[in-house]
Design a protein around this motif. Structure first.
Motif, PDB file in Angstrom:
ATOM      1  N   UNK A   1      43.169  42.946  16.081  1.00  0.00           N
ATOM      2  CA  UNK A   1      43.700  42.538  17.383  1.00  0.00           C
ATOM      3  C   UNK A   1      42.643  42.214  18.418  1.00  0.00           C
ATOM      4  N   UNK A   2      41.378  42.160  18.011  1.00  0.00           N
ATOM      5  CA  UNK A   2      40.284  41.933  18.969  1.00  0.00           C
ATOM      6  C   UNK A   2      40.420  40.571  19.660  1.00  0.00           C
ATOM      7  N   UNK A   3      40.437  39.510  18.862  1.00  0.00           N
ATOM      8  CA  UNK A   3      40.475  38.164  19.426  1.00  0.00           C
ATOM      9  C   UNK A   3      41.809  37.876  20.093  1.00  0.00           C
ATOM     10  N   UNK A   4      42.899  38.348  19.478  1.00  0.00           N
ATOM     11  CA  UNK A   4      44.229  38.095  20.030  1.00  0.00           C
ATOM     12  C   UNK A   4      44.357  38.683  21.430  1.00  0.00           C
ATOM     13  N   UNK A   5      43.810  39.872  21.641  1.00  0.00           N
ATOM     14  CA  UNK A   5      43.903  40.498  22.965  1.00  0.00           C
ATOM     15  C   UNK A   5      43.175  39.678  24.013  1.00  0.00           C
ATOM     16  N   UNK A   6      41.979  39.163  23.678  1.00  0.00           N
ATOM     17  CA  UNK A   6      41.219  38.376  24.643  1.00  0.00           C
ATOM     18  C   UNK A   6      41.844  37.007  24.882  1.00  0.00           C
ATOM     19  N   UNK A   7      42.331  36.370  23.813  1.00  0.00           N
ATOM     20  CA  UNK A   7      43.008  35.087  23.975  1.00  0.00           C
ATOM     21  C   UNK A   7      44.300  35.261  24.761  1.00  0.00           C
ATOM     22  N   UNK A   8      44.953  36.399  24.565  1.00  0.00           N
ATOM     23  CA  UNK A   8      46.191  36.660  25.291  1.00  0.00           C
ATOM     24  C   UNK A   8      45.973  36.795  26.779  1.00  0.00           C
ATOM     25  N   UNK A   9      44.934  37.500  27.188  1.00  0.00           N
ATOM     26  CA  UNK A   9      44.709  37.671  28.629  1.00  0.00           C
ATOM     27  C   UNK A   9      44.258  36.366  29.290  1.00  0.00           C
ATOM     28  N   UNK A  10      43.732  35.418  28.484  1.00  0.00           N
ATOM     29  CA  UNK A  10      43.327  34.121  29.025  1.00  0.00           C
ATOM     30  C   UNK A  10      44.429  33.066  28.926  1.00  0.00           C
ATOM     31  N   UNK A  11      45.580  33.419  28.350  1.00  0.00           N
ATOM     32  CA  UNK A  11      46.666  32.455  28.218  1.00  0.00           C
ATOM     33  C   UNK A  11      46.395  31.380  27.188  1.00  0.00           C
TER      34      UNK A  11
END
Length: 343
Positions: free
Chosen positions: A49-59
């Protein structure tokens, strides 16, 4: 009056649609804090979930992804922000270095033109000539030799390490306050890897930016990050200062990652892998998601999900963090325990 913190993330969750109307949880209840000039390492195996969390907060996730929680950047809530307003922040005040520069860069555009575009989309009043001069300066900043000639070349004319430097140049083109680097050293040899990490450290020092470094390798963050968040199955399972976490990890998963690192001090020590594989989103174990792979798991671990709590010098999500034996012993799950998948 003091400025708001650079980044405050609370209860961040990301779900994707599954079969039968179910939602699959990729990220579950992430809390993170980052101040000016700090570096945070986000570590875990693929699928944690590392990349997904960061991509999620950036939309930057697909439309079908549902992102909930709170992401405050300088006191501004990013989740739910209008797309145009978020775009004005993303790429300008928050820079992103994507995982694969070969696919992130446009193969039919010269690298100088791509940097110029990154500048002018946020600063339309800047002339092409001035933006190109800035592109030359940026390539020089990231230590690409002969920058005046290299701006006229295409991505395929650069080595993997040089393409990564181009990506870094684009990410810092608008002097962001926060830089998110997603596996910036993947597929690079150890010498180039060290150069890229040194470059990120240098830029962080010179520009005073905050850095989030996403990686699967705890060794990468050892000399780069101030704090580390270890993720497993969409959750943070251990969080703390780099030195404290390396010296006395209080979660079996963190121990497993550390035990897998080669060291010069104990060159003859065999590397110890973590038994089993990370769970899929569709078949996540009950209780502690790591218990099918954990040698220290007990009956409680099968049914009760441990909360992240302060243990010693770090925060750990393990029921038995206080009583783990010293050292990096990770043990081996019993065959019967591992075979049932933890369900």
């Amino acid at each position: 009056m003091s400025r708001p913190p650079l980044l405050v993330v609370r209860d961040l969750a990301v779900t994707f649609p599954g079969t039968g109307g179910l939602r699959l949880q990729a990220v579950r209840g992430i809390d993170l804090d980052l101040n000016d000039g700090e570096a945070l390492g986000v570590v875990g195996e693929s699928g944690s979930g590392k990349s997904v969390s960061m991509l999620g907060l950036l939309g930057l996730l697909p439309e079908q992804a549902k992102v909930t929680g709170s992401v405050l950047f300088r006191g501004q809530e990013l989740l739910g922000m209008a797309p145009r307003a978020l775009q004005a922040i993303r790429g300008a005040r928050i820079g992103m270095i994507f995982q694969d520069p070969l696919t992130a860069l446009n193969p039919v555009l010269r690298v100088g033109e791509q940097i110029v575009e990154a500048i002018r989309i946020h600063h339309p009043g800047v002339s092409r000539k001035a933006a190109m001069a800035r592109a030359v300066d940026l390539l020089d900043l990231v230590s690409i030799p002969q920058p005046r000639e290299r701006v006229r070349q295409y991505p395929h004319e650069f080595s993997g390490g040089m393409r990564q430097r181009v990506m870094i140049a684009m990410a810092v083109a608008n002097e962001p306050e926060l830089l998110i680097a997603d596996e910036p050293t993947t597929a690079l040899d150890v010498t180039v890897q060290a150069q890229i990490l040194e470059l990120l450290q240098d830029l962080r020092s010179r520009l005073g930016i905050g850095l989030v470094l996403i990686t699967h390798d705890l060794g990468v963050v050892a000399g780069t990050a101030d704090t580390v968040a270890v993720m497993y199955a969409g959750r943070i399972v251990e969080h703390g200062a780099v030195d404290a976490l390396f010296e006395a990890p209080r979660h079996p998963y963190t121990r497993g990652l550390l035990a897998a690192l080669p060291t010069l001090e104990v060159a003859d020590r065999p590397l110890v892998g973590i038994e089993g594989r990370p769970p899929s989103l569709r078949e996540r174990p009950s209780g502690c998601a790591f218990h099918p792979r954990c040698a220290f798991a007990q009956a409680r671990c099968r049914v009760e999900m441990p909360e992240l709590r302060h243990v010693g010098s770090t925060w750990s999500a393990c029921h038995f963090a206080e009583t783990l034996p010293p050292g990096l012993d990770v043990g081996t799950p019993s065959p019967a325990h591992a075979a049932d998948g933890g369900r």
